[in-house]
Design an enzyme around this catalytic site. Sequence first.
Site, PDB file in Angstrom:
ATOM      1  N   LYS A  49     159.270 -18.424  67.201  1.00 32.13           N
ATOM      2  CA  LYS A  49     160.427 -17.538  67.312  1.00 32.13           C
ATOM      3  C   LYS A  49     160.268 -16.521  68.451  1.00 32.13           C
ATOM      4  O   LYS A  49     161.262 -16.025  68.981  1.00 32.13           O
ATOM      5  CB  LYS A  49     160.693 -16.825  65.980  1.00 32.13           C
ATOM      6  CG  LYS A  49     160.840 -17.746  64.771  1.00 32.13           C
ATOM      7  CD  LYS A  49     161.755 -18.911  65.002  1.00 32.13           C
ATOM      8  CE  LYS A  49     161.923 -19.871  63.830  1.00 32.13           C
ATOM      9  NZ  LYS A  49     160.728 -20.452  63.243  1.00 32.13           N
ATOM     10  N   TYR A 263     161.984 -27.675  50.663  1.00 30.75           N
ATOM     11  CA  TYR A 263     161.563 -26.644  51.611  1.00 30.75           C
ATOM     12  C   TYR A 263     160.535 -25.707  50.977  1.00 30.75           C
ATOM     13  O   TYR A 263     160.764 -25.209  49.870  1.00 30.75           O
ATOM     14  CB  TYR A 263     162.785 -25.831  52.073  1.00 30.75           C
ATOM     15  CG  TYR A 263     162.405 -24.654  52.950  1.00 30.75           C
ATOM     16  CD1 TYR A 263     162.146 -24.838  54.302  1.00 30.75           C
ATOM     17  CD2 TYR A 263     162.279 -23.377  52.419  1.00 30.75           C
ATOM     18  CE1 TYR A 263     161.772 -23.776  55.102  1.00 30.75           C
ATOM     19  CE2 TYR A 263     161.912 -22.302  53.214  1.00 30.75           C
ATOM     20  CZ  TYR A 263     161.653 -22.507  54.548  1.00 30.75           C
ATOM     21  OH  TYR A 263     161.273 -21.449  55.332  1.00 30.75           O
ATOM     22  N   TYR A 289     155.734 -25.214  57.477  1.00 31.99           N
ATOM     23  CA  TYR A 289     156.233 -25.932  58.662  1.00 31.99           C
ATOM     24  C   TYR A 289     155.154 -26.811  59.294  1.00 31.99           C
ATOM     25  O   TYR A 289     155.241 -28.027  59.272  1.00 31.99           O
ATOM     26  CB  TYR A 289     156.735 -24.919  59.711  1.00 31.99           C
ATOM     27  CG  TYR A 289     157.905 -24.098  59.255  1.00 31.99           C
ATOM     28  CD1 TYR A 289     159.206 -24.568  59.394  1.00 31.99           C
ATOM     29  CD2 TYR A 289     157.719 -22.834  58.687  1.00 31.99           C
ATOM     30  CE1 TYR A 289     160.284 -23.815  58.979  1.00 31.99           C
ATOM     31  CE2 TYR A 289     158.801 -22.071  58.272  1.00 31.99           C
ATOM     32  CZ  TYR A 289     160.078 -22.561  58.423  1.00 31.99           C
ATOM     33  OH  TYR A 289     161.144 -21.815  58.007  1.00 31.99           O
TER      34      TYR A 289
HETATM   35  C1  LIG Z   1     160.843 -21.581  62.199  1.00 32.68           C
HETATM   36  C2  LIG Z   1     159.576 -22.360  62.266  1.00 32.68           C
HETATM   37  C3  LIG Z   1     159.565 -23.732  62.616  1.00 32.68           C
HETATM   38  C4  LIG Z   1     160.810 -24.518  62.817  1.00 32.68           C
HETATM   39  O1  LIG Z   1     161.390 -24.287  64.060  1.00 32.68           O
HETATM   40  P1  LIG Z   1     162.957 -24.403  64.224  1.00 32.68           P
HETATM   41  O2  LIG Z   1     163.228 -24.013  65.601  1.00 32.68           O
HETATM   42  O3  LIG Z   1     163.550 -23.498  63.182  1.00 32.68           O
HETATM   43  O4  LIG Z   1     163.328 -25.830  63.940  1.00 32.68           O
HETATM   44  C5  LIG Z   1     158.359 -24.375  62.752  1.00 32.68           C
HETATM   45  N1  LIG Z   1     157.204 -23.722  62.521  1.00 32.68           N
HETATM   46  C6  LIG Z   1     157.164 -22.443  62.155  1.00 32.68           C
HETATM   47  C7  LIG Z   1     155.858 -21.811  61.885  1.00 32.68           C
HETATM   48  C8  LIG Z   1     158.347 -21.709  62.017  1.00 32.68           C
HETATM   49  O5  LIG Z   1     158.296 -20.422  61.633  1.00 32.68           O
END
Ligand SMILES: *Cc1c(COP(=O)(O)O)cnc(C)c1O
Length: 330
Positions: A49, A263, A289
């Site tokens: 992010k 999720y 993730y």
């Molecule tokens: C938000 C996030 C993702 C996913 O990325 P997107 O751009 O939302 O698809 C992957 N890994 C981590 C650690 C995240 O915080």
Amino acid sequence: MNLAKFARRRYTPAPTPLEAMPRLSAALGGPNLFIKRDDLTGLASGGNKTRKLEFLVAEALAKGCDTLVTVGAVQSNHCRLTLAAAAKEGLKCRLVLEQRVAGSYDPKASGNNFLFDLIGAEAITVVDAGADLSEAMAKVADEVESLGRKAYLIPGGGSNPLGSMGYVACLEETLSQCFDMGLALDHLVCASGSAGTHAGLLAGAVGVNAGLPITGINVRRPRAEQEGNVLDLAQRTAALAGVATPIKAEAVTCLDDWVGPGYSLPTEEMIEAVRLLASLEGILLDPVYTGKAMAGLIGLCRAGHFKKTDNVLFVHTGGAPALYAYQSIF
Ligand SMILES: *Cc1c(COP(=O)(O)O)cnc(C)c1O
């Protein structure tokens, strides 16, 4: 593409490392695995992010906004990093947290939740799964405006075309590093969530005609839905970036075999992937993730999806602070 045309704040002083993972590659019997360390971007504890916020916060500042408003899950890395960007810029920040798992919000929870408080969220609104998130954010923005201030709304995950520009930039950075290293990549693998990372990488790869297949590993949605989301956002991102080549549906692959029960809910494969990366490479993944995305990459390697001689890059999108909220499952 000429990304310098976009206003950008800089939160990571240099390219993030691109490293080989020889011990993991050997343990799996190939292919040659590499990792792009976007867990080492700037702001509080890094993650993907940060790259999106470089473009989004630049726009917020250009518009004279003084308060960032965004939305995420109860252990959102995106909310942590938006708070950190706000702190660094002297802005205020309010969060809407979505309980994607019923009853999952615990104001005393560790991990990112603890950091929301530490970094200084001005207000937190908790809503249930399925709530209208844009409406919830608009309500927070109204509260901010009623105080005579100006809100800048950032969608979940920072995933709109401007935010995704961060991953168009990452694709260019990665290819430039590979060129310096003499490394010809055959494949790229990343987590696919709110889709901005995957869509930005894809728009970038098409934009520079890289001929590099990208596989997204879903963390939430079924395959068809996620592929639709990624295609749509990649096309809009490409339009903003000035990419002339159309992005075709065939270029979008989002595998949903490693989501598990849902999720943020743990799977055996995720736990194995987090343990393997920690013990073989000294790299921390996260349970929501990158643990699932790496489980997908490991699964594809074991299934013989790649040639043994292929060079495959995993994009590490961060998230390790959430590990501390999941200690009991490890
Ligand atoms: C938000 C996030 C993702 C996913 O990325 P997107 O751009 O939302 O698809 C992957 N890994 C981590 C650690 C995240 O915080």
